[in-house]
Structures are given as structure tokens and as C-alpha cells.
Design a protein around this motif. Structure first.
Motif, PDB file in Angstrom:
ATOM      1  N   HIS A 122       0.846  -1.201   0.000  1.00 50.45           N
ATOM      2  CA  HIS A 122       0.000   0.000   0.000  1.00 50.45           C
ATOM      3  C   HIS A 122       0.888   1.260   0.000  1.00 50.45           C
ATOM      4  O   HIS A 122       0.659   2.200  -0.767  1.00 50.45           O
ATOM      5  N   LEU A 123       1.908   1.256   0.860  1.00 46.18           N
ATOM      6  CA  LEU A 123       2.769   2.435   0.974  1.00 46.18           C
ATOM      7  C   LEU A 123       3.557   2.668  -0.312  1.00 46.18           C
ATOM      8  O   LEU A 123       3.736   3.807  -0.744  1.00 46.18           O
ATOM      9  N   GLN A 124       4.016   1.590  -0.912  1.00 46.58           N
ATOM     10  CA  GLN A 124       4.760   1.723  -2.164  1.00 46.58           C
ATOM     11  C   GLN A 124       3.844   2.303  -3.251  1.00 46.58           C
ATOM     12  O   GLN A 124       4.261   3.166  -4.021  1.00 46.58           O
ATOM     13  N   ILE A 140       1.237   4.263  -2.902  1.00 45.03           N
ATOM     14  CA  ILE A 140       0.987   5.677  -2.657  1.00 45.03           C
ATOM     15  C   ILE A 140       2.237   6.497  -2.983  1.00 45.03           C
ATOM     16  O   ILE A 140       2.151   7.579  -3.559  1.00 45.03           O
ATOM     17  N   ALA A 141       3.413   5.952  -2.662  1.00 44.42           N
ATOM     18  CA  ALA A 141       4.656   6.674  -2.966  1.00 44.42           C
ATOM     19  C   ALA A 141       4.854   6.804  -4.475  1.00 44.42           C
ATOM     20  O   ALA A 141       5.339   7.832  -4.961  1.00 44.42           O
ATOM     21  N   TRP A 182       2.379   6.857  -6.737  1.00 48.96           N
ATOM     22  CA  TRP A 182       1.406   7.873  -7.160  1.00 48.96           C
ATOM     23  C   TRP A 182       1.942   9.278  -6.852  1.00 48.96           C
ATOM     24  O   TRP A 182       1.909  10.169  -7.700  1.00 48.96           O
ATOM     25  N   ASP A 183       2.453   9.455  -5.637  1.00 52.60           N
ATOM     26  CA  ASP A 183       2.974  10.758  -5.230  1.00 52.60           C
ATOM     27  C   ASP A 183       4.124  11.200  -6.145  1.00 52.60           C
ATOM     28  O   ASP A 183       4.222  12.370  -6.507  1.00 52.60           O
ATOM     29  N   MET A 186       5.610  14.918  -6.429  1.00 46.16           N
ATOM     30  CA  MET A 186       7.001  15.022  -5.990  1.00 46.16           C
ATOM     31  C   MET A 186       7.790  16.115  -6.713  1.00 46.16           C
ATOM     32  O   MET A 186       7.779  16.188  -7.931  1.00 46.16           O
ATOM     33  N   ARG A 244      13.797   9.506  -3.359  1.00 48.63           N
ATOM     34  CA  ARG A 244      12.617   8.677  -3.541  1.00 48.63           C
ATOM     35  C   ARG A 244      12.981   7.361  -4.224  1.00 48.63           C
ATOM     36  O   ARG A 244      12.483   6.294  -3.855  1.00 48.63           O
ATOM     37  N   ALA A 302      14.549   5.181  -1.703  1.00 50.30           N
ATOM     38  CA  ALA A 302      13.554   4.682  -0.751  1.00 50.30           C
ATOM     39  C   ALA A 302      12.730   3.560  -1.386  1.00 50.30           C
ATOM     40  O   ALA A 302      12.534   2.495  -0.796  1.00 50.30           O
ATOM     41  N   GLN A 303      12.264   3.815  -2.608  1.00 49.65           N
ATOM     42  CA  GLN A 303      11.412   2.801  -3.237  1.00 49.65           C
ATOM     43  C   GLN A 303      12.213   1.561  -3.621  1.00 49.65           C
ATOM     44  O   GLN A 303      11.704   0.450  -3.563  1.00 49.65           O
TER      45      GLN A 303
END
Lengths: 492, 492
Positions: free
Chosen positions: B19-21, B23-24, B26-27, B32, B40, B43-44
Motif C-alpha cells: 500500500h505504501l509503495q 501511494i509513494a 502515485w505521489d 514530488m 525517492r 527509498a522505493q
């Protein structure tokens, strides 16, 4: 790799992963549709558990022991010491207690939202009591591990090494001089005449002014954003700074000054030392130092003739020409002092009273000297004495106004007033160190103070405690003297 | 817990974390700032490695073996079989190869962006060649593990069980009837007169129309959003659906139809079976089935008199009254057929030609029957033959137009045309099953077909292969017959 290098890499990994959590939190406050709350909470909870597991990895214990025997540079040794300390803290509290506390927080928060709307202290008290039991038990465990009293262990979470004795020594003089100061400022301001600006102020135009102000204060939009959320905050990561505000069409100043406040937080976060990103030594010094930076921007820099001069043409461009937008009048608007019940609406002169009250009752609650049922009477009495404000019968304007306690945050409130003291003391030191500060500011260049903060505060990361860092920079122990002098200079 | 329950819980955990991945991601596309890209990506990347490690956890091997011996309900057994299959696929490719492939993709992508701007095939070819070596090697490894040919192993990633033989059998008839169909439609449309709407069309007003259209097509804004990104997509999670579009002030139809397309993807994603969320059996059936849903919305539902009737007043409200906004004229505007070089700009009648070409060259590239240097000549020849379009000398309008290959995506293109076939065949079956479909739609209720898709397609998750699911629902094997009939009915 050496044991220390392994440890450092482990922290780097956690830092990179936490980037996603930060963005998800920001998204939750800014974008998330309400129907997605459950899935998001599950996702973020799962992630938090995963990070905790990584922090508690038994392999770290072996690495920490091996690294202690190695030869390290002084900064590395300091970083290692902070790692050991984090480990100590993390292992001090049993998981079952953390779960109980999380459940108590959830119940208290829900009760608080409802109780606030219904002005019902008793309903909230029922949930605060069991939460307080968990908070106390956790504080005792932390205190045992660190050799601190329970409340000191809570203070320590926000401000390494800070004790109740320190807080009391810092705040006692303020209790003495503040009421008189407030009286004097209000009496003086009663004589002043000023012009109120006439709205409405369109949100698009306010946003333009906000972005222009952020630019003046050095916010880098290439690695950050301004958005809207119900509760303004500064979030994201050091590499992707996300600040928020909220707008009202009938006034622009609270939002604008809020934006400048969050810009201060964001610049500190973005200015932390690059080589130490993600390491215990590379984070912000403390919540009070963080507040010291946001107040340096919002109060020390923005409530000045120099900024009023820069702001004036921005407002004219955004909202059309008004006499209220003259720099002198703007400065008067931005520095109005009024007694009020609500902490977050308070000006900088009355604000300390709100913190003093909370900082006094918190340790008494943790020690059990004051019971939850006694809070409202206690609150009314202190508000009357410190601020001459009557809160009797209005819990929403009293002890139900803050979200902190129902989120289990005890020991946080002192950082608001310490932040104001820090900002005043840092600004005074900056002025001494920078003889041309006034002429540069009046010529429209407000970058001097932020640059000085960058060199002295931000790049220090978490190397020193709040008190040590302030003393190193200003040559004096932290005290309320500079704040008092600042009030006198600006308001009297 | 039983071994199967442990496995299920493991997948649930991964789903919650991903879920977090989502949203990241999408962001990254929507919000961004550019300066945050490096942090980013790190992080990903870190998160992806972590998920891969969880998927490759050796403990799963033991659990899978233990679960195979347990008694399971049929759906559980199917879920377990998919878990085993995922494990097989995941362990088939060595990490070193994945790393080499990732590096080759990064180099090829950067070269592609530059080469596209400079119309320089040779420069891109230099990076596509080593990437193709990695893609081939990976395809061979996957094929060995699954008992498939290399290209079939690539198809299988997007569409479980699909083979080149299937694709060729599906597409061969289209090669026959399409060129003539295009000629006939263009000749017929040359006789028609219609009115072009006059812009500009403000972005705010377009957004309102888009949101109204999404509402008509059943998008639930309580668990999803519409935003802007350079490349429109449907992202987020089943519980928090994030679709995007991009606007141009001189036209509104491409953006609006794009929004409806992404709404189809999102509704499929949000309509997947709740009890199986996160499990291998609970995801979408295939990319072609996904495209089948988006095209069901965009082509089968939106390019109709019924939707034109609903859209007309929305446009008048948004942009003011224009003769072009009459339903009959809108329908003509939405169904124009024109030959062109660019796949993503193509109408539904010429679109298959773009896919046929790519679907023919891909297996030849993987097999080594066509070299990278031969692609442009090959492209020019096929485009002339299939679509009567001259692409000679224009690589941006030719083989450099798509991002797929430089991202290592081979085997994806067939799903676009299969999706169109699926949408046509499903719609035909829905019509048969729903005698009053026309009257309900003309009365303004477009919910019938999505509800039918929900029951028949979305709730099936990944239980069946694409072919099996289509055959179960429609009673016939998937073919191009319904698509041909659909073109004849709508355009001739």
C-alpha cells in the motif's frame, strides 16, 4: 565491513524505508479520501511494526558490542553511543504495554473528539485515566532503563537529557515577570490605532503570497511543497519537505504566519547534516530546538519592519491596494497582543502562560499528585492567575483544547516555551555576531539569520543536547532573559 | 496456525506494506518535486528489495510443502497453487541478472528520452541491444522454470497461460479484415458533417466535467481521487484508487475519455474480491482483462448515444452553450476515425493496426530473427501495409514512440488489442443477458454494464486465465468476431 559500518548501513536502510512512511502520513493528512482510512492505518501499522522489528534485530546487539571495541572517530563514537541509547530505550518497554497504550490512545482520542464537541470533561476523563496508567507505567520502565524519574524519562524523549528540574529553573522566572509584561503590553497597545484589512481574501491569492513568503525565507521548492490540511504541519523528509496550511477567506495573517512557522521547521529539517542523514547523530537536536527554528522564522524574522516592508507589495499585488497594507500598519497587525483561552491562537506574549500551566500540571499528573478529575478546577485557577482569563465551565476553551494528552504525549508542552526562549537567545547572539544585520534586513535581504542558523544549529544535527548547543552557540546557558528582552524591545 | 494460514498471513502482510509503495509511486507521478527524485528512488528501491526478500523467505518453502499436504477448500487450493507458481517464477532468475537488467533498463530509458528528441534510432539501438540480451536471458530462465518458450514466458507474466500461438490465432483474422474496415469507415465518415467545439476549455471546468463523468461511471470518491500527472495512469490501491489525467485548454475530449478509461481500470481494481485482497487469487486476472475493463468504459459505454445525452448538459454547464455540444454531434466527435502514426492518439478502429505491428516484431526480436538495427525498416514496411501510413525517417512517429521496450517490457503489447476484443465480446454477452439494456442506458442509467462486469469479471479475481474467464462468461472462446461486429455496428 566493520561492525560500525554494518550498524551505520542498518540505520541508512531504515531511514530510506521511513521515507515512504513519511510520504504516506503526509498523504493521509492532505489527500487521502476518508473511506481509505482503515486500509491506510493497517498499512502504516504494519510498516511501523516492521521498522520496530528492524530496530530490535538481535543481530544489532552483537554489532553494538563489537563496535564499542573498535577505534572510531569522535563523531562516529557519538553516533554509536546514540545507537546504544536508542536500543536501551526501545527494549525497556514490553510489547504488551505498548499495545495496551496504543489501544488506550485510540479510545481516548475518540472520546476527546466527542467530548470536545459536547463540553463533557467527565466523558473524556474516563478514557484519560486508563491511558495515564499506561503512560506512567511506560515512563517508569523508561526511567528505570535510563536512571531517570518517570517524568524526566518522558521529557527525555523529546529533549535528550532535559529534566523537570531544568524546566522548572527555566520557567520559574517567567511566572514572575510574565503577568506584568502582559498587562503593560496590552495597556500600551490600547493607545495605538491601526487599520484592519478588508476581505474577502481569495485562497488562490493567499497561496501566492504564502509561496512568495516561503521563497523569501529560503524554502527550496525543488525539494518541497506547500499544500492544505486541516491541521497544519511540517512533514515529509529532509529530501522532500512537505508543509501545509489552512486558509480562511476572511483573514490571511494566521495562515501566512503559520506558513512561515512551518517553513522554519522545514528549513531545519532540510538543513540537517547531509553526511549523517538517517543516523542518530544526524537528526534534529530536540523538539524545543525545532520549535526554536520555527519561531525564529515566524516571530524573530517575520514580525519585523524589514519583513513588513517586503510583505506590503505582495499583499497589494494579491488583494489590491489597501491602507492596511502599509508596512507600519502591517507590523501593528502582526504584533497584536490579546488574552485568550486558546493556546494555538495566542500571540507570542501571552503564549508562555498557556505553556506554563500545562508544564506545571503534567508532572503532577504523572506523579499522581493531581487526579484527572481535578484538572478542570486546577486549569481554571491557573488561567485566572497567569492570564486573567476565565475558563470556568468551558472545557473546549480549557483542558479539552489540546490533542497532546489523548495521544499519550506528556512532556512535550515545555518545548513550546523553550523554543521561544531558544529563538530569542539565538537571535540575540546572531545580532551580536552580525553588526550589519539590521541594514541588510531593511535592504530586503532576510537570509542572514537563516544562514547563521544553518551553520550553527542545523549542521550540528543531534550531536549536542539542547542546553549544550545553545550554550556553545550563544556563550550563555539557556534562560528566559533574551525572551524577556525581546518582548521589551518589540512591545514596550 | 496451519501452514496455509501462515502463508495467507504472509501475503496479507506484504499486501498491507505494498500500500505504501503504491501511494509513494502515485505521489512521485503527481506531487514530488524534481529535486527529491534521488531520495525517492533510493527509498522505493530499498522497499522493493525488502518485499523481494519477504517473497523469497526460505521459511515459505517449508510452509508451501506442508500446506500442499493439508485439506483445503477449492479456492484455497487454487490460491496455494498460485503461491507456488509465484515462488517458482521468483526463484528462476538470479539476482545478478536482475541487477544487470535494471541497469540496462536505466541506460536504455535515458537514451530513449534523448534519442526521441533527436530522432536518433542508432543512439537508442546501442542501449536496446544489451537490454535485449538481459531480457532474452531472463525469458529463457523463466521459460525453463515454467516449461515455456522464452517469449511465452514473457507473455505469461502479463497473462497467465497465454502463448504466442494463442496471440497469433487471435490476431491473424484481424490482419485480414482490418485494412478494409479502416478504408470503409474513413470513406463513410468523409461524407459526414459535424461541428467542432470552440475553446479554450478552462481546466477547472474540464475537471468538473471529468468528476461528473467519473460519478456517472460509478467511481467512489470516498475511496479514490482524480489528479493530474504528465502520463495518465490508474494507481493507488484497491482501497484508495488514484487516477490521473492531463489537460489541454484547446481540447477537452482526449482528457475526458482518458479519465473514463482510467475509471474503468480503477473500478476493476476496486471491485476485486474483498475476502481475497492481497492473495494471489484476489488480484486482477491479467493486463488484457484490465484493458478489457478500461475499454469497456471508454469505448463500449462512453462512445454511445446514451452517454452523449448525459454529457451534453454537463458540457453546456461547464463551457457554455455550443451547437457542437448537441448529443448527435458529440457522438460524431467522439467516434472520428483517422490514420496516424501514434498509437496512443489512435481511435479504436485504427488502434489494432498499431498493436498488430508490435505483436509481430516482439517475438522475432526475442528469438533473434529480427535485429535491433532492422526495426525501423521493418516498422515502415508494416505501417505502410497495415495502415497506409508513411513513417520513413520519423523515428519519434515510429519505433521510438513507446516507452515499453526501454523499460524491459516485452510481451505487454498484445494485451491492448486483446483488451479491445474482450470488451467487445463481454459487451455483446451483456446485451444478450440484459434485454432492457438499451432502454435503461437511454434513460440515463449506465450502471447496468459495470454492475454486470462486477459480478462476472471483477469478483472472479485471478481464479481463471483470461481465456477461461471470457469463455465462462460469454460461452465462446475469445476471438475478434465481436470486435469486428462492434466496428461494423458503430461505424458502418
Amino acid at each position: 565491513m566493520t561492525a560500525y559500518a554494518d550498524l551505520k548501513a542498518h540505520y541508512d536502510t531504515i531511514y530510506r524505508l521511513e521515507h515512504l512512511q513519511s510520504i504516506a502520513t503526509w498523504d493521509r493528512m492532505v489527500n487521502m479520501p476518508s473511506g481509505s482510512a482503515k486500509a491506510r492505518a493497517e498499512a502504516q501499522g504494519e510498516f511501523e511494526a516492521l521498522i520496530q522489528k528492524m530496530q530490535m534485530d538481535p543481530a544489532l546487539e552483537t554489532l553494538l558490542r563489537a563496535a564499542h571495541d573498535a577505534e572510531l572517530a569522535p563523531e562516529e563514537a557519538a553516533n554509536l553511543a546514540l545507537m546504544s541509547r536508542q536500543r536501551l530505550v526501545a527494549s525497556a518497554v514490553p510489547e504488551a504495554l505498548l499495545r495496551r497504550r496504543a489501544e488506550a490512545i485510540s479510545a481516548a482520542y475518540q472520546a476527546w473528539v466527542k467530548a470536545k464537541g459536547q463540553n463533557d470533561w467527565a466523558a473524556f476523563a474516563k478514557t484519560l485515566k486508563p491511558l495515564l496508567v499506561c503512560v506512567r507505567e511506560r515512563a517508569e520502565r523508561l526511567g528505570d532503563a535510563l536512571g531517570l524519574s518517570p517524568y524526566d524519562a518522558l521529557l527525555d524523549e523529546y529533549d535528550r537529557g532535559l529534566t523537570l528540574k531544568d524546566v522548572q529553573a527555566l520557567f520559574a522566572p517567567v511566572v514572575e515577570w510574565l503577568p506584568e509584561m502582559i498587562d503593560a503590553v496590552i495597556a500600551k497597545q490600547a493607545e495605538e490605532t491601526f487599520i484592519r484589512p478588508v476581505g474577502p481574501f481569495s485562497i488562490d491569492a493567499q497561496k501566492k503570497v504564502g509561496i512568495a513568503a516561503m521563497t523569501i525565507f529560503g524554502f527550496d521548492f525543488d525539494r518541497g511543497r506547500l499544500d492544505v490540511s486541516q491541521h497544519p504541519f511540517s512533514g515529509g523528509t529532509s529530501e522532500d519537505l512537505r508543509i501545509t496550511t489552512r486558509y480562511r477567506e476572511d483573514q490571511f495573517l494566521p495562515s501566512l504566519l503559520g506558513i512561515i512557522h512551518e517553513t522554519g521547521h522545514a528549513r531545519y529539517q532540510g538543513g540537517l547534516p547531509m553526511p549523517w542523514r538517517g543516523q542518530p547523530i544526524g537528526v534534529a537536536c530536540s523538539t524545543s530546538m525545532h520549535e526554536g527554528q520555527s519561531l525564529s522564522f515566524e516571530k524573530q524574522l517575520a514580525l519585523t519592519p524589514a519583513f513588513a516592508r517586503l510583505l506590503s507589495p505582495l499583499l497589494v499585488e494579491a488583494f489590491g491596494s489597501q491602507a492596511a497594507f502599509e508596512p507600519d500598519n502591517l507590523l501593528m497587525l502582526m504584533t497584536r497582543v490579546n488574552r485568550g483561552k486558546i493556546r494555538v491562537d495566542a500571540d507570542e506574549v501571552t503564549y508562555p502562560a498557556h505553556v506554563l500551566l500545562r508544564s506545571e500540571i503534567e508532572p503532577a499528573l504523572i506523579a499522581g499528585d493531581v487526579g484527572v478529575d481535578d484538572i478542570p478546577a486546577w486549569w481554571d485557577e491557573r488561567m485566572a492567575r497567569l492570564l486573567d482569563v476565565d475558563t470556568r465551565g468551558d472545557h473546549g476553551g480549557g483542558a479539552l483544547q489540546d490533542v497532546h494528552w489523548c495521544q499519550g504525549m506528556f512532556g512535550y508542552f515545555p518545548s513550546y516555551l523553550m523554543g521561544a526562549m531558544i529563538a530569542a537567545q539565538l537571535k540575540a547572539a546572531y545580532k551580536v555576531a552580525t553588526p550589519d544585520h539590521e541594514s541588510r534586513a531593511m535592504a530586503g535581504d532576510l537570509s542572514g539569520y537563516p544562514n547563521w542558523l544553518q551553520d550553527n544549529v542545523w549542521l550540528a544535527g543531534a550531536q549536542f543536547s539542547t542546553g549544550d548547543l545553545v550554550a556553545r552557540i550563544t556563550g550563555k546557558p539557556l534562560s528566559s532573559s533574551a525572551l524577556k528582552a525581546h518582548f521589551e524591545e518589540r512591545y514596550l
